[in-house]
Design a protein around this motif. Structure first.
Motif, PDB file in Angstrom:
ATOM      1  N   ALA A 151       0.839  -1.206   0.000  1.00  0.00           N
ATOM      2  CA  ALA A 151       0.000   0.000   0.000  1.00  0.00           C
ATOM      3  C   ALA A 151       0.872   1.252   0.000  1.00  0.00           C
ATOM      4  CB  ALA A 151      -0.918   0.010   1.214  1.00  0.00           C
ATOM      5  N   PHE A 152       0.563   2.179  -0.933  1.00  0.00           N
ATOM      6  CA  PHE A 152       1.197   3.501  -0.985  1.00  0.00           C
ATOM      7  C   PHE A 152       0.134   4.494  -0.545  1.00  0.00           C
ATOM      8  CE2 PHE A 152       3.144   0.716  -4.040  1.00  0.00           C
ATOM      9  CZ  PHE A 152       4.495   0.946  -3.928  1.00  0.00           C
ATOM     10  N   THR A 153       0.191   4.884   0.738  1.00  0.00           N
ATOM     11  CA  THR A 153      -0.931   5.610   1.316  1.00  0.00           C
ATOM     12  C   THR A 153      -1.069   7.028   0.783  1.00  0.00           C
ATOM     13  OG1 THR A 153       0.455   6.237   3.205  1.00  0.00           O
ATOM     14  CG2 THR A 153      -0.836   4.221   3.401  1.00  0.00           C
ATOM     15  N   ARG A 154       0.043   7.730   0.546  1.00  0.00           N
ATOM     16  CA  ARG A 154      -0.053   9.103   0.034  1.00  0.00           C
ATOM     17  C   ARG A 154      -0.490   9.120  -1.427  1.00  0.00           C
ATOM     18  NH1 ARG A 154       5.389  12.012   2.577  1.00  0.00           N
ATOM     19  NH2 ARG A 154       4.673  11.990   4.754  1.00  0.00           N
ATOM     20  N   ALA A 155       0.037   8.199  -2.221  1.00  0.00           N
ATOM     21  CA  ALA A 155      -0.353   8.119  -3.632  1.00  0.00           C
ATOM     22  C   ALA A 155      -1.698   7.430  -3.804  1.00  0.00           C
ATOM     23  CB  ALA A 155       0.714   7.366  -4.422  1.00  0.00           C
ATOM     24  N   GLU A 156      -2.237   6.854  -2.704  1.00  0.00           N
ATOM     25  CA  GLU A 156      -3.525   6.164  -2.730  1.00  0.00           C
ATOM     26  C   GLU A 156      -3.526   5.039  -3.760  1.00  0.00           C
ATOM     27  OE1 GLU A 156      -7.118   8.544  -1.957  1.00  0.00           O
ATOM     28  OE2 GLU A 156      -5.865  10.281  -2.399  1.00  0.00           O
ATOM     29  N   ARG A 157      -2.489   4.174  -3.660  1.00  0.00           N
ATOM     30  CA  ARG A 157      -2.366   3.035  -4.540  1.00  0.00           C
ATOM     31  C   ARG A 157      -2.154   1.772  -3.714  1.00  0.00           C
ATOM     32  NH1 ARG A 157       2.408   3.166  -6.960  1.00  0.00           N
ATOM     33  NH2 ARG A 157       1.800   1.445  -8.334  1.00  0.00           N
ATOM     34  N   VAL A 158      -2.667   0.658  -4.228  1.00  0.00           N
ATOM     35  CA  VAL A 158      -2.454  -0.657  -3.636  1.00  0.00           C
ATOM     36  C   VAL A 158      -2.077  -1.609  -4.753  1.00  0.00           C
ATOM     37  CG1 VAL A 158      -3.442  -2.564  -2.324  1.00  0.00           C
ATOM     38  CG2 VAL A 158      -4.153  -0.219  -1.822  1.00  0.00           C
ATOM     39  N   THR A 159      -0.991  -2.373  -4.553  1.00  0.00           N
ATOM     40  CA  THR A 159      -0.552  -3.311  -5.571  1.00  0.00           C
ATOM     41  C   THR A 159      -0.226  -4.652  -4.935  1.00  0.00           C
ATOM     42  OG1 THR A 159       1.805  -2.768  -5.416  1.00  0.00           O
ATOM     43  CG2 THR A 159       0.469  -1.415  -6.894  1.00  0.00           C
ATOM     44  N   SER A 160      -0.205  -5.676  -5.762  1.00  0.00           N
ATOM     45  CA  SER A 160       0.259  -6.993  -5.345  1.00  0.00           C
ATOM     46  C   SER A 160       0.660  -7.761  -6.593  1.00  0.00           C
ATOM     47  CB  SER A 160      -0.825  -7.762  -4.576  1.00  0.00           C
ATOM     48  OG  SER A 160      -0.346  -9.042  -4.201  1.00  0.00           O
ATOM     49  N   ASP A 161       1.826  -8.397  -6.532  1.00  0.00           N
ATOM     50  CA  ASP A 161       2.264  -9.227  -7.646  1.00  0.00           C
ATOM     51  C   ASP A 161       2.049 -10.711  -7.356  1.00  0.00           C
ATOM     52  OD1 ASP A 161       4.141  -9.618  -5.702  1.00  0.00           O
ATOM     53  OD2 ASP A 161       5.885  -9.047  -6.914  1.00  0.00           O
ATOM     54  N   ARG A 162       1.222 -10.987  -6.356  1.00  0.00           N
ATOM     55  CA  ARG A 162       0.898 -12.360  -5.986  1.00  0.00           C
ATOM     56  C   ARG A 162      -0.621 -12.543  -5.994  1.00  0.00           C
ATOM     57  NH1 ARG A 162       5.080 -13.091  -0.850  1.00  0.00           N
ATOM     58  NH2 ARG A 162       6.873 -12.095  -1.866  1.00  0.00           N
ATOM     59  N   PRO A 163      -1.087 -13.781  -6.005  1.00  0.00           N
ATOM     60  CA  PRO A 163      -2.535 -14.018  -6.064  1.00  0.00           C
ATOM     61  C   PRO A 163      -3.289 -13.317  -4.939  1.00  0.00           C
ATOM     62  CG  PRO A 163      -1.365 -16.040  -6.528  1.00  0.00           C
ATOM     63  CD  PRO A 163      -0.320 -15.031  -6.109  1.00  0.00           C
ATOM     64  N   VAL A 164      -4.432 -12.761  -5.280  1.00  0.00           N
ATOM     65  CA  VAL A 164      -5.269 -12.047  -4.324  1.00  0.00           C
ATOM     66  C   VAL A 164      -6.699 -12.565  -4.414  1.00  0.00           C
ATOM     67  CG1 VAL A 164      -3.879  -9.944  -4.328  1.00  0.00           C
ATOM     68  CG2 VAL A 164      -5.706 -10.222  -6.003  1.00  0.00           C
ATOM     69  N   VAL A 165      -7.427 -12.364  -3.323  1.00  0.00           N
ATOM     70  CA  VAL A 165      -8.832 -12.758  -3.265  1.00  0.00           C
ATOM     71  C   VAL A 165      -9.621 -11.593  -2.690  1.00  0.00           C
ATOM     72  CG1 VAL A 165     -10.534 -14.364  -2.333  1.00  0.00           C
ATOM     73  CG2 VAL A 165      -8.255 -15.191  -2.929  1.00  0.00           C
ATOM     74  N   LEU A 166     -10.666 -11.186  -3.385  1.00  0.00           N
ATOM     75  CA  LEU A 166     -11.588 -10.165  -2.900  1.00  0.00           C
ATOM     76  C   LEU A 166     -12.938 -10.822  -2.667  1.00  0.00           C
ATOM     77  CD1 LEU A 166     -10.868  -7.201  -5.351  1.00  0.00           C
ATOM     78  CD2 LEU A 166     -10.169  -7.354  -2.963  1.00  0.00           C
ATOM     79  N   THR A 167     -13.488 -10.612  -1.496  1.00  0.00           N
ATOM     80  CA  THR A 167     -14.826 -11.106  -1.220  1.00  0.00           C
ATOM     81  C   THR A 167     -15.672  -9.974  -0.671  1.00  0.00           C
ATOM     82  OG1 THR A 167     -14.205 -11.840   1.002  1.00  0.00           O
ATOM     83  CG2 THR A 167     -14.073 -13.477  -0.772  1.00  0.00           C
ATOM     84  N   ARG A 168     -16.900  -9.943  -1.112  1.00  0.00           N
ATOM     85  CA  ARG A 168     -17.872  -8.964  -0.615  1.00  0.00           C
ATOM     86  C   ARG A 168     -19.167  -9.719  -0.385  1.00  0.00           C
ATOM     87  NH1 ARG A 168     -21.839  -5.213  -2.339  1.00  0.00           N
ATOM     88  NH2 ARG A 168     -21.756  -3.267  -1.134  1.00  0.00           N
ATOM     89  N   GLY A 169     -19.400 -10.055   0.873  1.00  0.00           N
ATOM     90  CA  GLY A 169     -20.519 -10.921   1.167  1.00  0.00           C
ATOM     91  C   GLY A 169     -20.283 -12.303   0.560  1.00  0.00           C
ATOM     92  N   ALA A 170     -21.215 -12.750  -0.270  1.00  0.00           N
ATOM     93  CA  ALA A 170     -21.079 -14.044  -0.937  1.00  0.00           C
ATOM     94  C   ALA A 170     -20.369 -13.952  -2.272  1.00  0.00           C
ATOM     95  CB  ALA A 170     -22.468 -14.670  -1.129  1.00  0.00           C
ATOM     96  N   ASP A 171     -20.092 -12.744  -2.767  1.00  0.00           N
ATOM     97  CA  ASP A 171     -19.383 -12.575  -4.035  1.00  0.00           C
ATOM     98  C   ASP A 171     -17.883 -12.744  -3.814  1.00  0.00           C
ATOM     99  OD1 ASP A 171     -21.853 -11.993  -5.114  1.00  0.00           O
ATOM    100  OD2 ASP A 171     -21.571  -9.820  -4.972  1.00  0.00           O
ATOM    101  N   ARG A 172     -17.218 -13.388  -4.782  1.00  0.00           N
ATOM    102  CA  ARG A 172     -15.797 -13.701  -4.614  1.00  0.00           C
ATOM    103  C   ARG A 172     -15.071 -13.519  -5.938  1.00  0.00           C
ATOM    104  NH1 ARG A 172     -12.283 -18.282  -4.745  1.00  0.00           N
ATOM    105  NH2 ARG A 172     -10.832 -18.342  -2.964  1.00  0.00           N
ATOM    106  N   PHE A 173     -13.881 -12.862  -5.882  1.00  0.00           N
ATOM    107  CA  PHE A 173     -13.075 -12.603  -7.071  1.00  0.00           C
ATOM    108  C   PHE A 173     -11.629 -12.989  -6.770  1.00  0.00           C
ATOM    109  CE2 PHE A 173     -16.509  -9.600  -6.673  1.00  0.00           C
ATOM    110  CZ  PHE A 173     -17.142  -9.672  -7.904  1.00  0.00           C
TER     111      PHE A 173
END
Length: 203
Positions: A151-173
């Motif tokens: 996370a780059f808090t001042r530039a307001e950026r988030v990166t990852s070069d590894r697998p990620v999972v986003l879930t929002r309730g029952a939705d999953r990405f």
């Protein structure tokens, strides 16, 4: 449907990661003890000049309300790079509206002012919804998970070069890589991207 889903996610990610990590790590560095003697300043650059064990650092606003807390098994400050490394980190932030966001990881590495924070190993960021008001639809829990989050808090950026999972309730990405720019309002999931959207339940 996909575009609407990403639009919803983009409203949560900046507060979810950047605000939480910036508050926690900045106050950790500001409240860390100073070296006991000038001799500590001459320590080798790759050696920490101080450590803290089983610590907890809290930040309160002017009215005494708890805003953030950082806990860890051990923290080490490296003078050559002016960075803080934290083992078994747990960060908790409470927003002005009372919403709670929690981040945990096996290890965190932050620069001195908290503008750049890296989470390593079992990194999980969870944002709890507020209790719904009468007549409102309950909001789902939002979770951001991966082995590495940067996370780059001042530039307001988030990166990852590894697998990620986003879930929002029952939705999953899921995706192999993540590039998020809040200023440009762009969220990119790269590599093998998959998503599962659950149908809404009838009232």
């Amino acid at each position: 449907m996909w575009r609407q889903t990403w639009d919803r996610l983009s409203l949560y990610l900046p507060v979810l990661l950047m605000g939480l990590l910036a508050l926690g790590t900045w106050w950790l560095v500001r409240n860390a003890p100073t070296p006991l003697s000038p001799a500590a300043a001459t320590a080798p650059g790759d050696e920490p000049d101080y450590t803290m064990r089983s610590f907890s650092v809290r930040h309160f606003d002017e009215s005494g309300r708890l805003q953030s807390e950082v806990r860890g098994e051990e923290a080490r400050h490296y003078p050559r790079t002016n960075t803080v490394e934290i083992d078994r980190v747990r960060m908790r932030s409470i927003g002005p509206d009372g919403r709670v966001t929690v981040a945990t990881a096996d290890r965190a590495l932050s620069n001195a002012d908290g503008s750049e924070v890296q989470l390593f190993g079992n990194a999980v960021v969870t944002r709890q919804p507020l209790p719904p008001r009468p007549g409102q639809t309950p909001q789902p829990v939002l979770e951001f998970r991966g082995e590495f989050l940067h996370a780059f808090t001042r530039a307001e950026r988030v990166t990852s070069d590894r697998p990620v999972v986003l879930t929002r309730g029952a939705d999953r990405f899921t995706a192999d890589r993540l590039e998020y720019d809040h200023v440009a309002q762009v969220l990119q999931l790269q590599g093998r991207v998959q998503g599962v959207l659950q149908p809404g339940r009838a009232r």
